[in-house]
Every structure is written in structure tokens, then in C-alpha cells.
Motif scaffolding. Sequence first.
Motif, short mmCIF file in Angstrom:
data_model
loop_
_atom_site.label_atom_id
_atom_site.label_comp_id
_atom_site.label_asym_id
_atom_site.label_seq_id
_atom_site.Cartn_x
_atom_site.Cartn_y
_atom_site.Cartn_z
N UNK A 107 0.84 -1.19 0.00
CA UNK A 107 0.00 0.00 0.00
C UNK A 107 0.87 1.25 0.00
N UNK A 108 0.26 2.38 -0.35
CA UNK A 108 0.99 3.64 -0.33
C UNK A 108 1.27 4.01 1.12
N UNK A 109 2.50 4.43 1.37
CA UNK A 109 2.94 4.73 2.73
C UNK A 109 3.51 6.14 2.78
N UNK A 110 3.14 6.88 3.81
CA UNK A 110 3.73 8.19 4.07
C UNK A 110 4.79 8.04 5.15
N UNK A 111 6.00 8.53 4.85
CA UNK A 111 7.09 8.52 5.82
C UNK A 111 7.22 9.92 6.42
N UNK A 112 7.02 10.02 7.72
CA UNK A 112 7.24 11.27 8.45
C UNK A 112 8.53 11.09 9.24
N UNK A 113 9.52 11.90 8.91
CA UNK A 113 10.86 11.71 9.47
C UNK A 113 11.25 12.92 10.30
N UNK A 114 11.64 12.67 11.55
CA UNK A 114 12.05 13.75 12.45
C UNK A 114 13.55 13.98 12.31
N UNK A 115 13.91 15.19 11.91
CA UNK A 115 15.32 15.53 11.69
C UNK A 115 15.72 16.68 12.60
N UNK A 116 16.51 17.61 12.10
CA UNK A 116 17.00 18.74 12.90
C UNK A 116 17.01 19.99 12.04
N UNK A 117 16.85 21.18 12.66
CA UNK A 117 16.85 22.41 11.88
C UNK A 117 18.25 22.87 11.53
N UNK A 118 18.31 23.93 10.74
CA UNK A 118 19.60 24.52 10.43
C UNK A 118 19.99 24.38 8.97
N UNK A 119 20.99 25.15 8.58
CA UNK A 119 21.52 25.15 7.22
C UNK A 119 22.56 24.05 7.10
N UNK A 120 22.45 23.25 6.05
CA UNK A 120 23.40 22.14 5.85
C UNK A 120 24.83 22.64 5.75
N UNK A 121 25.01 23.89 5.30
CA UNK A 121 26.37 24.42 5.17
C UNK A 121 27.04 24.58 6.53
N UNK A 122 26.24 24.63 7.60
CA UNK A 122 26.80 24.80 8.94
C UNK A 122 26.99 23.48 9.68
N UNK A 123 26.65 22.36 9.04
CA UNK A 123 26.79 21.06 9.70
C UNK A 123 28.27 20.76 9.93
N UNK A 124 28.63 20.47 11.16
CA UNK A 124 30.05 20.18 11.45
C UNK A 124 30.23 19.09 12.50
N UNK A 125 29.17 18.29 12.70
CA UNK A 125 29.27 17.15 13.63
C UNK A 125 28.77 15.90 12.92
N UNK A 126 29.15 14.74 13.46
CA UNK A 126 28.65 13.48 12.89
C UNK A 126 27.14 13.41 13.01
N UNK A 137 18.59 11.14 1.36
CA UNK A 137 18.15 9.81 0.92
C UNK A 137 16.63 9.74 0.81
N UNK A 138 15.96 10.32 1.78
CA UNK A 138 14.50 10.30 1.77
C UNK A 138 13.97 11.14 0.61
N UNK A 139 14.56 12.32 0.39
CA UNK A 139 14.10 13.20 -0.69
C UNK A 139 14.29 12.56 -2.06
N UNK A 140 15.33 11.72 -2.19
CA UNK A 140 15.63 11.09 -3.48
C UNK A 140 15.00 9.71 -3.63
N UNK A 141 14.22 9.27 -2.64
CA UNK A 141 13.71 7.90 -2.63
C UNK A 141 12.49 7.69 -3.52
N UNK A 142 11.78 8.76 -3.84
CA UNK A 142 10.54 8.61 -4.59
C UNK A 142 9.34 8.33 -3.71
N UNK A 143 9.53 8.23 -2.40
CA UNK A 143 8.42 7.99 -1.47
C UNK A 143 7.69 9.30 -1.18
N UNK A 144 6.47 9.17 -0.69
CA UNK A 144 5.80 10.33 -0.12
C UNK A 144 6.38 10.55 1.27
N UNK A 145 6.79 11.77 1.53
CA UNK A 145 7.48 12.02 2.80
C UNK A 145 7.20 13.43 3.30
N UNK A 146 7.36 13.58 4.61
CA UNK A 146 7.41 14.89 5.26
C UNK A 146 8.58 14.84 6.24
#
Length: 439
Positions: A107-126, A137-146
Amino acid sequence: MTTSRIAILGASGLIGQAVAGGLTSAGFPILSIARRFTAAQRHQFGTNAREVPLVNLGSDALGVLLGDCDVVVNCIGVLQDGAMDSTRAVHEEFVERLISAIRRSPQKVLLIHVSMPGDAADDNTAFSTSKRRAERMIAESGLSYVILRPGFVFASAAYGGSAMLRALATLPFDLPPSLAARPFQTVDVDDITATVTHLVRHWRSNHDSLSVTLDLLSPPGETLGGVLAQLRGWLGHAPDWRVAVPILLVKAGALAGDAVSWLGWRPPMRSTALKELQRGVSGDPAAWQAATGIFPRSFSETLRKRPPNIQEKWFARLYLMKAVLLAGLVVFWCASAAIALGPAYADAVGILTSRGFPATHAQAMTIAGSTMDFSVGLAIAFRRTSRWGLRAGIAVSLFYMLAAAVLTPDLWVEPLGALVKTFPAIVLMMVGLGMADER
């Protein structure tokens, strides 16, 4: 209503438990999944709870587990690599397998994924870089997502960073000015729950494809120092004087947190947390408001809807004392062993031989007792065995007191009161057991 269920992955966490409770209250059938639930959480979720080592499951096993779910809410995350945690395994490898499992769903599935705010350019931790790779990965998966990017989450429950800020608000210390000035947008956990509920209703009403990223944050303008000041007022702690803590001392505390994390503990103050605080918590809630009609609360509004009770005040005052108490007990037991095997070895053996024990027996008893003391201290130090170490410490202390009453009763009236002081140690271990729960 559809018979499909909503799966909440990481339902034992701060956000996951709130979302699961909110969806249940709204009448949705849910499946709450976590590696481990507390007894209270198992009571709350009942037959809807599944204790599963999610991060270790392959995509096939995940597919079976989520087979009747048309919405999957992924709340799983770890702050930093440690003895039991890997940011790459949790944020990337698991998400990759989760995507694969959802793709094979009938069946069609909606993936709701909890992430973190901020600009990717400022990411400096694992933590931040692995979170951002999962988003891609989620954005490029072709799934319905939020993808939801919550700010600093405040809830009635206190865990991790929210517990740390409550505790800091009770102390006569200020953050370093450079840290206090960083942007620090918050979000009420109820607003996260309302957002997920809105998304589920929208999805089930039309099953339109979704590809949305939303910042769930209070209006801009809040700072870390301002949030801490509001917490002080909320808890009723406004000391006449406060001392600004040097940034070097904060960094030393973060390094200490890193060290104890390898013993299985998850202290909120670690190097990753400090770097993320130095970056700040910021974003734009406009898209969130437009998509859901939810107007983000300011932190003062969030506090006003949750007037503090005595439980809040006790927790805030005692939270940091738990670490001090456990560290003190570890030092107490290990130092006792080291002293008895080192500078006081001859005296310890002499006490026993003076009571008629053969020298070889006295030496063996001294070594055995010291080994037992060190084992108790080591057990308390590790998170997984800490409860057993505290229980063992109480039992060993009572044994020492009973044995002394039989073999060396004169030690009870020894001028320094060594045996009498065992009573406070037992009380401290009982307090440690009482504070052992983290959720």
C-alpha cells in the motif's frame, strides 16, 4: 476509519512517546515500536507496544513489522557515537533499510521523518551530517514524505537537553556570553503532535504524494540565554547573584560527558551538544504555519500552559546531583579498595590477625574484601550494571556492619566512627536507586 495503523519508531523517546499518545487520543490505531520501553510506557501502550531492536533489523524484517502500516513516523536518533550508539548506523544505514522496506509495501505509505533544523552548510558534527544525509536519501527515494525539523523541544517530560536546561536554571551560574547569545528557537511538543496528526488526516483523506520539509520552531528572536532566564522565572529561581562560567569550563564538562558516554551513559552535555549549541537552533516556521495552520508558540507561551509543580522543582534541583552522587559512590568504593590493598594493607591484615585469624587467612580476607569493593564501584560506573552495583553496595555494607559486630565490635566505638559512617553511604545508595530511572 481505515484499519491501517500508524507506526511510531522510537516511541520510547521524548518526541515519539508524545506523538504516540497524541495519535491514540485522536482515535488513530498505532503501533509503538522501540528497542526498550519502561514499565510505565508498556502500561500506556498496552498491546500496541513492540520491543524490537529496530536499528539492527534488515529491510525484510522491517517490511514484515510495518506490513499493515500506511504511515511511518521515524523518531529514532542518537546525539553522538558511543559505546552503544553510532550516528551513521542510526541516521543513515537504518533509514536506507527503512526506505527499502517501505518501497516494497503493498500500500501507499507516508514517511514522516524527524530531523534537525539549520543550514546544511553549517553542519560540522557526525550528528548533523548524518541527519542531513538521511534527509537527502529520503528526498531522493521517490516515497511520499514529510521531514520535520523541530527546534529545542519542550514537554512535561524531561530528558536530555530539556532536563539539563531545567537543572541549569536552578544554579547561580550564567552561560558564557558567546553561548548565551546564540539563537535558540523552541517548539512545544504538543505542536509536534498536532502537526503529525494533521499530516495523517491529510494523507488518509486523499493520499496525494507529499514531499515537504517543515521547520517546527517558535518565532525568531529567542536566544539560549533568554530561554534559560525564562526557565529560572518559571521554576521560581532568581538568585541575587550569578557567576558567568568560562567557556573553557563548559568545554571541559563536554569532554567529561564524552568520557562517561563510553560507560553506556547518555549525558546531555557532550562535545556534539556543545557544537550544536554554538551553532544555534534557528529556522523559518512560515512554511509550517502555512501548511498546517498551526501558529508556533513562543517559549513564554509554552511555559505559561505548563505551570511548574513540585515534581518539576525537585527534578530540576536533583538532576545534576544524580551524576555527582554516582561519581562519588564510584570513587568511594574504588578508593576504599585501593587504600586497603595499598597503604593500609598491613593495618587491615593486622586488625584481623589481632582477632585470632591466621596471617594467610587475614591476607586472603583483605584481598577478597578489596576486590569486592572495587567490583561494586566498577558496577556502579557502568550504566547497564549500575542498579546491580548499588544493590550490591547496600548488601556488602550491611554484611560489613554485621561481620564487624561479630568479629570486631570495638570498631563501633572507634574515635573516627568508620563503621557508623557506613549508614550514610547506604542511604546514598538507596537514593541512587530511587533516581536510577532516566525516562
